[in-house]
Write an enzyme that holds these catalytic residues in place. Structure first.
Site, mmCIF file in Angstrom:
data_model
loop_
_atom_site.group_PDB
_atom_site.id
_atom_site.type_symbol
_atom_site.label_atom_id
_atom_site.label_comp_id
_atom_site.label_asym_id
_atom_site.label_seq_id
_atom_site.Cartn_x
_atom_site.Cartn_y
_atom_site.Cartn_z
ATOM 1 N N ASN A 22 0.866 -1.181 0.000
ATOM 2 C CA ASN A 22 0.000 0.000 0.000
ATOM 3 C C ASN A 22 0.900 1.227 0.000
ATOM 4 O OD1 ASN A 22 -1.843 2.018 0.460
ATOM 5 N ND2 ASN A 22 -2.290 1.435 2.579
ATOM 6 N N LYS A 28 0.042 4.216 -0.200
ATOM 7 C CA LYS A 28 -0.635 5.394 0.373
ATOM 8 C C LYS A 28 -0.409 6.592 -0.544
ATOM 9 C CE LYS A 28 0.245 3.353 4.862
ATOM 10 N NZ LYS A 28 0.004 3.447 6.274
ATOM 11 N N HIS A 72 -9.605 1.239 4.712
ATOM 12 C CA HIS A 72 -8.339 1.359 5.451
ATOM 13 C C HIS A 72 -8.566 2.263 6.664
ATOM 14 C CE1 HIS A 72 -4.202 2.384 6.415
ATOM 15 N NE2 HIS A 72 -3.837 1.317 5.716
ATOM 16 N N GLU A 106 -6.936 4.581 7.837
ATOM 17 C CA GLU A 106 -6.688 6.017 7.575
ATOM 18 C C GLU A 106 -7.905 6.656 6.918
ATOM 19 O OE1 GLU A 106 -3.020 5.435 5.466
ATOM 20 O OE2 GLU A 106 -2.076 4.767 7.334
ATOM 21 N N GLU A 157 -5.794 -5.349 10.449
ATOM 22 C CA GLU A 157 -4.780 -4.321 10.661
ATOM 23 C C GLU A 157 -5.012 -3.610 11.989
ATOM 24 O OE1 GLU A 157 -2.683 -3.130 6.854
ATOM 25 O OE2 GLU A 157 -4.289 -1.694 7.146
ATOM 26 N N GLY A 189 2.250 1.701 10.752
ATOM 27 C CA GLY A 189 3.228 2.778 10.615
ATOM 28 C C GLY A 189 3.977 3.103 11.895
ATOM 29 N N SER A 212 3.145 -2.696 10.238
ATOM 30 C CA SER A 212 4.603 -2.755 10.433
ATOM 31 C C SER A 212 5.227 -4.083 9.983
ATOM 32 C CB SER A 212 4.964 -2.436 11.887
ATOM 33 O OG SER A 212 4.562 -1.103 12.193
HETATM 34 C C1 PEP Z 1 -0.930 -0.127 5.856
HETATM 35 O O1 PEP Z 1 -0.758 0.907 5.218
HETATM 36 O O2 PEP Z 1 -1.955 -0.777 5.685
HETATM 37 C C2 PEP Z 1 0.102 -0.558 6.784
HETATM 38 C C3 PEP Z 1 -0.054 -1.690 7.414
HETATM 39 O O3 PEP Z 1 1.188 0.270 6.952
HETATM 40 P P1 PEP Z 1 2.588 -0.142 7.642
HETATM 41 O O4 PEP Z 1 3.021 -1.442 6.989
HETATM 42 O O5 PEP Z 1 3.501 0.995 7.298
HETATM 43 O O6 PEP Z 1 2.364 -0.312 9.077
#
Ligand code: PEP
Length: 249
Positions: free
Chosen positions: A10, A12, A95, A97, A167, A173, A213
């Site tokens: 992803n 983003k 997501h 976010e 998630e 992040g 992460s």
């Molecule tokens: C994500 O954007 O869905 C995500 C899990 O980000 P990260 O891997 O940076 O934690």
């Protein structure tokens, strides 16, 4: 039955045109596997260029969001029909976010997921608890509720056509990755819920990812758990070492 793992990057809202093309060309040279499905979910403006760069490779291209209407007066939005017309197979839905910054509700997530299916896309539907919810012992209830909303009105057959990404918000992040036991326990719960609603066969088919992460150092232990069918990867999908996440075995 064995499910083919899916590793979805992803990006983003990162990478301008030239950097996206350079990075995609680099990935094209290093990501090469039939063992897992690999897809980069990129900003809309890069979909066409990425399709071109990844044509003939094992890397797929996906979007990060879509509107639930097929078309209409929704300035600035993109429909599932539009993505399907470009042969984009995957789209991330709900997501955290988007839920947080754009106030996407569980109902909207469901409408979008249903619209993605209607358009012939595979929605990667994100669910996950906050740190506060985990600390107060509400993780399972939150997951059950978000999942129930997300897959409302879907059939048992649809379970093979969707992907659920667990998630935990506290892990996104932050570098604070869930332990393999924490991730496995929630992915197993999601599979149990699908089994309760749609039967054993559907539960065995649905792909459930872990995201939060994921990095080269932890991919193998996470992806080796029985109910984790791959990952949704943010930050690490923007680095050359993403190749190591994909070739985790
Ligand atoms: C994500 O954007 O869905 C995500 C899990 O980000 P990260 O891997 O940076 O934690």
């Amino acid at each position: 039955m064995s499910r083919k793992k899916l590793i979805a990057g992803n990006w983003k809202m990162n990478l301008c045109a030239k950097k996206a093309e350079d990075f995609a060309n680099e990935m094209k040279g290093t990501v090469n596997t039939d063992a897992v499905d690999v897809v980069f979910c990129v900003p809309y403006v890069h979909l066409s260029a990425m399709k071109g760069i990844f044509a003939g490779t094992k890397i797929g291209v996906g979007a990060q969001n879509m509107h639930y209407a097929a078309s209409g007066a929704y300035t600035g939005e993109i429909s599932g029909e539009m993505l399907a017309s470009m042969d984009i197979p995957y789209v991330i839905i709900g997501h955290s976010e988007r839920r947080e910054y754009f106030k996407e509700s569980d109902t909207e997530v469901n409408l979008k997921a249903l619209a993605a299916l209607e358009a012939g896309l595979t929605p990667i539907i994100c669910i996950g608890e906050t740190s506060k919810q985990r600390k107060s012992g509400r993780t399972f209830n939150v997951i059950r509720k978000q999942l129930a909303f997300a897959i409302d009105e879907m059939s048992a057959d649809d379970m093979a056509k969707i992907v659920i990404a667990y998630e935990p918000i506290w892990a996104i992040g932050t570098g604070d990755v869930a332990t393999k036991e924490q991730a496995e326990e929630v992915c197993a719960l999601i599979r149990e819920e699908v089994k309760a609603g749609h039967g054993q066969a559907a539960a065995e088919k649905i792909r459930i990812l872990y995201g939060g992460s994921v990095a080269p150092e932890n991919a193998k232990e996470l992806f080796s758990m029985p109910n984790i069918d791959g990952g949704l990867v943010g930050g690490a999908s923007l680095k050359a070492s993403f190749e190591k996440v994909v070739h985790f075995e």
